[in-house]
Design a protein around this motif. Sequence first.
Motif, PDB file in Angstrom:
ATOM      1  N   LYS A 148       0.479  -1.254  -0.569  1.00  0.00           N
ATOM      2  CA  LYS A 148       0.092  -0.185  -0.251  1.00  0.00           C
ATOM      3  C   LYS A 148       0.712   1.752  -0.162  1.00  0.00           C
ATOM      4  O   LYS A 148       0.540   2.326  -1.074  1.00  0.00           O
ATOM      5  N   ILE A 149       2.025   0.758  -0.123  1.00  0.00           N
ATOM      6  CA  ILE A 149       2.913   2.580   0.533  1.00  0.00           C
ATOM      7  C   ILE A 149       3.436   3.097  -0.557  1.00  0.00           C
ATOM      8  O   ILE A 149       3.334   4.086  -1.463  1.00  0.00           O
ATOM      9  N   LYS A 150       4.129   1.515  -1.191  1.00  0.00           N
ATOM     10  CA  LYS A 150       4.225   1.656  -2.724  1.00  0.00           C
ATOM     11  C   LYS A 150       3.313   2.465  -3.850  1.00  0.00           C
ATOM     12  O   LYS A 150       3.271   3.407  -4.527  1.00  0.00           O
ATOM     13  N   GLN A 151       1.684   1.921  -3.011  1.00  0.00           N
ATOM     14  CA  GLN A 151       0.634   2.432  -4.249  1.00  0.00           C
ATOM     15  C   GLN A 151       0.236   4.092  -4.034  1.00  0.00           C
ATOM     16  O   GLN A 151       0.402   5.108  -4.550  1.00  0.00           O
ATOM     17  N   ILE A 152       0.328   4.437  -3.302  1.00  0.00           N
ATOM     18  CA  ILE A 152       0.071   5.976  -2.329  1.00  0.00           C
ATOM     19  C   ILE A 152       1.325   6.399  -2.883  1.00  0.00           C
ATOM     20  O   ILE A 152       1.494   7.748  -2.928  1.00  0.00           O
ATOM     21  N   ARG A 153       2.336   6.326  -3.135  1.00  0.00           N
ATOM     22  CA  ARG A 153       3.828   6.893  -2.869  1.00  0.00           C
ATOM     23  C   ARG A 153       4.237   7.142  -4.509  1.00  0.00           C
ATOM     24  O   ARG A 153       3.772   7.895  -5.185  1.00  0.00           O
ATOM     25  N   ASN A 154       3.026   6.342  -5.084  1.00  0.00           N
ATOM     26  CA  ASN A 154       3.209   6.650  -7.104  1.00  0.00           C
ATOM     27  C   ASN A 154       2.196   7.546  -7.144  1.00  0.00           C
ATOM     28  O   ASN A 154       2.726   8.654  -7.422  1.00  0.00           O
ATOM     29  N   LEU A 155       0.876   7.852  -6.571  1.00  0.00           N
ATOM     30  CA  LEU A 155      -0.115   8.504  -6.274  1.00  0.00           C
ATOM     31  C   LEU A 155       0.424   9.703  -5.885  1.00  0.00           C
ATOM     32  O   LEU A 155       0.311  11.155  -6.499  1.00  0.00           O
ATOM     33  N   PHE A 156       1.064  10.174  -4.887  1.00  0.00           N
ATOM     34  CA  PHE A 156       1.741  11.070  -4.598  1.00  0.00           C
ATOM     35  C   PHE A 156       2.437  11.889  -5.938  1.00  0.00           C
ATOM     36  O   PHE A 156       3.054  12.644  -5.953  1.00  0.00           O
ATOM     37  N   ASN A 157       3.438  11.312  -6.259  1.00  0.00           N
ATOM     38  CA  ASN A 157       4.516  11.759  -7.198  1.00  0.00           C
ATOM     39  C   ASN A 157       4.265  11.181  -8.910  1.00  0.00           C
ATOM     40  O   ASN A 157       5.325  11.620  -9.302  1.00  0.00           O
ATOM     41  N   LEU A 158       3.885  10.646  -8.868  1.00  0.00           N
ATOM     42  CA  LEU A 158       3.246  10.392 -10.524  1.00  0.00           C
ATOM     43  C   LEU A 158       1.505  11.219 -10.895  1.00  0.00           C
ATOM     44  O   LEU A 158       1.420  11.247 -10.108  1.00  0.00           O
ATOM     45  N   THR A 159       1.322  11.251 -12.243  1.00  0.00           N
ATOM     46  CA  THR A 159      -0.023  11.628 -12.617  1.00  0.00           C
ATOM     47  C   THR A 159      -0.018  11.148 -13.485  1.00  0.00           C
ATOM     48  O   THR A 159      -1.344  11.900 -13.702  1.00  0.00           O
ATOM     49  N   SER A 160       0.359  10.494 -14.438  1.00  0.00           N
ATOM     50  CA  SER A 160       0.445   9.642 -15.106  1.00  0.00           C
ATOM     51  C   SER A 160      -0.900   8.225 -15.080  1.00  0.00           C
ATOM     52  O   SER A 160      -1.922   8.801 -16.092  1.00  0.00           O
ATOM     53  N   TRP A 161      -1.384   8.237 -14.332  1.00  0.00           N
ATOM     54  CA  TRP A 161      -2.296   7.181 -13.771  1.00  0.00           C
ATOM     55  C   TRP A 161      -4.280   8.081 -14.085  1.00  0.00           C
ATOM     56  O   TRP A 161      -4.702   7.559 -13.688  1.00  0.00           O
ATOM     57  N   ALA A 162      -3.659   9.421 -13.865  1.00  0.00           N
ATOM     58  CA  ALA A 162      -4.686  10.604 -13.307  1.00  0.00           C
ATOM     59  C   ALA A 162      -5.690  10.352 -15.106  1.00  0.00           C
ATOM     60  O   ALA A 162      -6.528  10.966 -15.154  1.00  0.00           O
ATOM     61  N   LYS A 163      -4.011  10.762 -15.726  1.00  0.00           N
ATOM     62  CA  LYS A 163      -5.230  10.757 -17.552  1.00  0.00           C
ATOM     63  C   LYS A 163      -6.905   9.811 -17.822  1.00  0.00           C
ATOM     64  O   LYS A 163      -7.238   9.782 -19.210  1.00  0.00           O
ATOM     65  N   TYR A 164      -6.757   8.665 -16.786  1.00  0.00           N
ATOM     66  CA  TYR A 164      -7.946   8.073 -17.031  1.00  0.00           C
ATOM     67  C   TYR A 164      -8.993   8.151 -16.756  1.00  0.00           C
ATOM     68  O   TYR A 164     -10.132   7.851 -16.225  1.00  0.00           O
ATOM     69  N   PHE A 165      -9.040   9.112 -15.493  1.00  0.00           N
ATOM     70  CA  PHE A 165      -9.350   9.954 -14.830  1.00  0.00           C
ATOM     71  C   PHE A 165     -10.435  11.328 -15.348  1.00  0.00           C
ATOM     72  O   PHE A 165      -9.239  12.405 -15.882  1.00  0.00           O
ATOM     73  N   GLU A 166     -11.816  11.671 -15.076  1.00  0.00           N
ATOM     74  CA  GLU A 166     -12.464  13.553 -15.549  1.00  0.00           C
ATOM     75  C   GLU A 166     -12.582  13.951 -14.163  1.00  0.00           C
ATOM     76  O   GLU A 166     -12.604  12.957 -13.164  1.00  0.00           O
ATOM     77  N   TYR A 167     -11.450  14.506 -14.073  1.00  0.00           N
ATOM     78  CA  TYR A 167     -11.516  15.551 -12.742  1.00  0.00           C
ATOM     79  C   TYR A 167     -10.803  17.291 -12.880  1.00  0.00           C
ATOM     80  O   TYR A 167     -10.880  17.588 -13.954  1.00  0.00           O
ATOM     81  N   ASN A 168     -11.434  17.458 -11.963  1.00  0.00           N
ATOM     82  CA  ASN A 168     -11.229  19.238 -11.572  1.00  0.00           C
ATOM     83  C   ASN A 168      -9.860  19.363 -11.113  1.00  0.00           C
ATOM     84  O   ASN A 168      -8.690  20.646 -11.464  1.00  0.00           O
ATOM     85  N   ASP A 169      -9.723  19.129 -10.243  1.00  0.00           N
ATOM     86  CA  ASP A 169      -8.482  19.392  -9.356  1.00  0.00           C
ATOM     87  C   ASP A 169      -7.550  17.476  -8.680  1.00  0.00           C
ATOM     88  O   ASP A 169      -8.390  16.373  -8.162  1.00  0.00           O
ATOM     89  N   ILE A 170      -6.702  17.707  -9.257  1.00  0.00           N
ATOM     90  CA  ILE A 170      -5.799  16.416  -9.548  1.00  0.00           C
ATOM     91  C   ILE A 170      -5.526  15.745  -7.305  1.00  0.00           C
ATOM     92  O   ILE A 170      -5.530  14.928  -7.352  1.00  0.00           O
ATOM     93  N   GLU A 171      -5.800  16.911  -6.783  1.00  0.00           N
ATOM     94  CA  GLU A 171      -4.786  17.256  -5.261  1.00  0.00           C
ATOM     95  C   GLU A 171      -6.028  16.611  -4.463  1.00  0.00           C
ATOM     96  O   GLU A 171      -5.956  15.348  -3.847  1.00  0.00           O
ATOM     97  N   ASP A 172      -7.156  16.462  -5.340  1.00  0.00           N
ATOM     98  CA  ASP A 172      -8.065  16.406  -4.690  1.00  0.00           C
ATOM     99  C   ASP A 172      -8.960  14.682  -4.575  1.00  0.00           C
ATOM    100  O   ASP A 172      -9.594  14.211  -4.452  1.00  0.00           O
ATOM    101  N   LEU A 173      -8.466  13.879  -5.980  1.00  0.00           N
ATOM    102  CA  LEU A 173      -8.816  13.370  -7.171  1.00  0.00           C
ATOM    103  C   LEU A 173      -7.085  11.720  -6.293  1.00  0.00           C
ATOM    104  O   LEU A 173      -8.123  11.219  -5.984  1.00  0.00           O
ATOM    105  N   ARG A 174      -6.459  12.510  -6.099  1.00  0.00           N
ATOM    106  CA  ARG A 174      -5.235  11.743  -5.532  1.00  0.00           C
ATOM    107  C   ARG A 174      -5.963  11.703  -3.819  1.00  0.00           C
ATOM    108  O   ARG A 174      -5.367  10.921  -3.621  1.00  0.00           O
ATOM    109  N   LYS A 175      -6.195  12.439  -3.359  1.00  0.00           N
ATOM    110  CA  LYS A 175      -6.673  12.924  -1.258  1.00  0.00           C
ATOM    111  C   LYS A 175      -7.546  11.370  -1.594  1.00  0.00           C
ATOM    112  O   LYS A 175      -7.925  10.860  -0.783  1.00  0.00           O
ATOM    113  N   VAL A 176      -8.811  11.356  -2.499  1.00  0.00           N
ATOM    114  CA  VAL A 176      -9.807   9.837  -2.387  1.00  0.00           C
ATOM    115  C   VAL A 176      -9.437   8.934  -2.404  1.00  0.00           C
ATOM    116  O   VAL A 176      -9.343   8.136  -2.064  1.00  0.00           O
TER     117      VAL A 176
END
Length: 195
Positions: A148-176
Amino acid sequence: MFALCSFGHSDYLCPMKQLFRPSPNSFKNTFCVFQEVLSDKIEDLKVQYDSKSGSKYFYTKVGMYRLSNHWGRLANSKWRLEPMEPETDSKFKIGYASWDSFYPDNSEEELYYLEANYTQKTVNYQHKNNPNYDTKAILRTSFETTKKIKQIRNLFNLTSWAKYFEYNDIEDLRKVLIEQLIYTNKTLDEIKRTL
């Protein structure tokens, strides 16, 4: 002739003059979070154990000071250092931990929960015996916690995962996503599918 201490014993026998030395086995298979301190805390203390890896240990009746250039996984224990703010420049850091902050560690039990710091974009694991544990975060084994730590660190440090989502604020999406990883047993794929 020896001087008398306040208990009426000679210095040689005075319990207040004896060095406190815990059993070496008392540290095996433990988890502990040390708090970084400045060198003045160990000025009047004697090194009571000098490890082969160069770490020095200073024991007191209430806790341990450790001077070391390496923290984290140590032989059969997990000892982490919480740095001072601002962080010191020295490679060798001095950490302090009270004896009651050493908790049992093993690979079979669900002993660990995760904490995320969204400002610093960091994640750490804590032990369930930590007095700050509010019982809301899911407890996991060491292996599951590491995953889980590896997954969360990737969410914090990368943005490539976000291209599959519709969102207004990547920080809000990251937190969810991160909150779901911390507070549920859902896999990251299951969480992504629900968004």
